[in-house]
Motif scaffolding. Structure first.
Motif, PDB file in Angstrom:
ATOM      1  N   LYS A  61      -0.947   6.972   2.526  1.00  0.00           N
ATOM      2  CA  LYS A  61      -2.271   6.555   3.005  1.00  0.00           C
ATOM      3  C   LYS A  61      -2.178   5.963   4.407  1.00  0.00           C
ATOM      4  N   LYS A  62      -1.141   5.157   4.648  1.00  0.00           N
ATOM      5  CA  LYS A  62      -0.949   4.584   5.985  1.00  0.00           C
ATOM      6  C   LYS A  62      -0.681   5.684   7.002  1.00  0.00           C
TER       7      LYS A  62
ATOM      8  N   GLY B 263       0.830  -1.198   0.000  1.00  0.00           N
ATOM      9  CA  GLY B 263       0.000   0.000   0.000  1.00  0.00           C
ATOM     10  C   GLY B 263       0.860   1.241   0.000  1.00  0.00           C
ATOM     11  N   TYR B 264       0.206   2.347  -0.230  1.00  0.00           N
ATOM     12  CA  TYR B 264       0.912   3.627  -0.265  1.00  0.00           C
ATOM     13  C   TYR B 264       1.225   4.101   1.148  1.00  0.00           C
TER      14      TYR B 264
END
Length: 111
Positions: free
Chosen positions: A16-17, A12-13
């Motif tokens: 975003k986390k 995932g990016y």
């Protein structure tokens, strides 16, 4: 200085986390409504990420209407617990600007 917060290594990016973790900090009360969000450079250091990643995470928080950015003042946590417009302290004479009166666009990069 080592990173204070470690994001998981799952796919995932990273931005975003980071935004999700900041949202958890807002929801938990660690980052109080109407208080300033730490500067993007500081967030980058705290999370051990690039400045660009911190900026994108902050932008995502603005898109989610969790924070509002006031030019030359900073980025502030929006009080989501109240249904009425709550002032965000905008300057030294304590005149408030309501988050609802702003259009939540990114004003920090527009010169």
């Amino acid at each position: 200085m080592s990173a204070r917060y470690q994001l998981d290594d799952s796919l995932g990016y990273v931005y975003k986390k980071m935004a999700e973790h900041l949202e958890l900090r807002i929801d938990s009360g660690e980052l109080q409504p109407q208080s300033p969000l730490p500067a993007e450079r500081r967030l980058a250091l705290e999370y051990g990420v690039s400045l660009g990643t911190a900026r994108r995470a902050t932008e995502l928080l603005r898109e989610r209407k969790l924070v509002v950015t006031l030019r030359s003042k900073g980025t502030f946590i929006v009080d989501r617990r109240k249904t009425t417009a709550q002032p965000v302290k905008a300057n030294a004479d304590n005149r408030g600007v309501t988050a609802e009166s702003l259009d939540h666009r990114d004003v920090s990069d527009n010169s």
